[in-house]
Design a protein around this motif. Structure first.
Motif, PDB file in Angstrom:
ATOM      1  N   UNK A 190       0.272 -21.448 -41.250  1.00 23.70           N
ATOM      2  CA  UNK A 190      -0.742 -22.420 -40.833  1.00 23.70           C
ATOM      3  C   UNK A 190      -0.612 -23.703 -41.661  1.00 23.70           C
ATOM      4  N   UNK A 191      -0.504 -24.827 -40.988  1.00 22.45           N
ATOM      5  CA  UNK A 191      -0.344 -26.109 -41.668  1.00 22.45           C
ATOM      6  C   UNK A 191      -1.674 -26.846 -41.824  1.00 22.45           C
TER       7      UNK A 191
ATOM      8  N   UNK B 238      -2.843 -26.183 -36.334  1.00 18.17           N
ATOM      9  CA  UNK B 238      -1.408 -26.165 -36.067  1.00 18.17           C
ATOM     10  C   UNK B 238      -0.747 -25.108 -36.941  1.00 18.17           C
ATOM     11  N   UNK B 239       0.119 -24.305 -36.340  1.00 20.98           N
ATOM     12  CA  UNK B 239       0.843 -23.274 -37.076  1.00 20.98           C
ATOM     13  C   UNK B 239       2.340 -23.446 -36.845  1.00 20.98           C
ATOM     14  N   UNK B 240       3.116 -23.247 -37.914  1.00 19.32           N
ATOM     15  CA  UNK B 240       4.572 -23.185 -37.798  1.00 19.32           C
ATOM     16  C   UNK B 240       4.967 -21.717 -37.705  1.00 19.32           C
TER      17      UNK B 240
ATOM     18  N   UNK C 254      -8.568 -21.241 -44.453  1.00 16.98           N
ATOM     19  CA  UNK C 254      -9.288 -22.438 -44.884  1.00 16.98           C
ATOM     20  C   UNK C 254      -8.373 -23.589 -45.273  1.00 16.98           C
ATOM     21  N   UNK C 255      -7.117 -23.270 -45.592  1.00 18.10           N
ATOM     22  CA  UNK C 255      -6.152 -24.325 -45.905  1.00 18.10           C
ATOM     23  C   UNK C 255      -4.745 -23.781 -45.655  1.00 18.10           C
ATOM     24  N   UNK C 256      -3.769 -24.626 -45.835  1.00 15.49           N
ATOM     25  CA  UNK C 256      -2.390 -24.217 -45.563  1.00 15.49           C
ATOM     26  C   UNK C 256      -2.002 -23.022 -46.430  1.00 15.49           C
TER      27      UNK C 256
ATOM     28  N   UNK D 282       6.817 -31.275 -42.238  1.00 17.59           N
ATOM     29  CA  UNK D 282       5.455 -31.800 -42.198  1.00 17.59           C
ATOM     30  C   UNK D 282       5.295 -33.015 -41.288  1.00 17.59           C
ATOM     31  N   UNK D 283       6.397 -33.579 -40.789  1.00 12.21           N
ATOM     32  CA  UNK D 283       6.256 -34.781 -39.966  1.00 12.21           C
ATOM     33  C   UNK D 283       5.478 -34.510 -38.680  1.00 12.21           C
ATOM     34  N   UNK D 284       5.435 -33.245 -38.232  1.00 13.55           N
ATOM     35  CA  UNK D 284       4.703 -32.949 -36.996  1.00 13.55           C
ATOM     36  C   UNK D 284       3.196 -33.116 -37.168  1.00 13.55           C
TER      37      UNK D 284
END
Length: 213
Positions: free
Chosen positions: A160-161, A205-207, A182-184, A114-116
């Protein structure tokens, strides 16, 4: 392109086998610096509060690392965040691999992923790669992106973050078209159908995680 490899203090058994083959400069984060030295990889810098090593081990780090940055243990940043900041301060265009992200404490793993999302790192998210023995994590901001299949990695997941207005996966085994997130949330266990896959996101942002059993 400059490459920095950050070895952080995750479980040694979760590290890739081929660390000696990684190109780039090594940064040892806390106990990760000791692990590098034990493997014969000399850190350009060792950074952390070093609360996970004893006095003799810290002397070994001081004797072998080219530079040691000892942080106050009472601080806001994690040691990994400090190592990442060091790398970006030295080359804002560098590709940064973070290894040793998993094993043991779940809070450490989540902090590394999550730091990104932090404002100071968000613009560099696509330059950051998180790696352990079974997982490779990349991050993508808005736009259309190509993901190259890594050898030996079967699964492809999209996390998706943030809120994403439009998310499209149109050339994977399981397709997704113009979805609003709509959310992570997690879209897991997808697969490549070729050597490449694409992901489109309108914003956010997506991981993207490639993984194997």
């Amino acid at each position: 392109m400059k490459i920095f490899n950050l070895l952080v203090g995750g479980a040694p058994e979760n590290l890739p086998d081929n660390l000696n083959d990684f190109e780039g400069d090594w940064i040892g984060v806390d106990r990760g610096a000791l692990k590098l030295i034990e493997m014969g990889l000399i850190p350009e810098v060792a950074v952390g509060d070093f609360d996970s090593v004893n006095g003799q081990e810290f002397k070994e780090i001081e004797a072998n690392a080219k530079q040691v940055i000892k942080l106050d243990p009472v601080k806001d940043d994690t040691d990994t965040e400090s190592g990442l900041k060091y790398a970006l301060d030295h080359d804002p265009r560098a590709h940064i691999r973070v290894l040793g992200i998993s094993g043991g404490r779940l809070d450490h793993l989540l902090a590394n992923v999550l730091m990104v999302l932090q404002d100071r790192f968000r613009m560099f998210a696509e330059q950051i790669e998180l790696i352990d023995r079974q997982n490779n994590i990349r991050f993508f901001n808005s736009g259309k992106h190509t993901v190259d299949k890594l050898e030996g990695f079967r699964y492809l997941s999209f996390i998706p973050l943030t809120q994403i207005d439009v998310l499209t996966l149109d050339d994977e085994k399981y397709e997704l078209h113009n979805a609003m997130v709509s959310n992570a949330r997690a879209y897991v266990s997808n697969e490549f159908i070729d050597s490449k896959a694409t992901v489109y996101l309108s914003n956010g942002l997506v991981a993207v995680i490639q993984s194997k059993d």
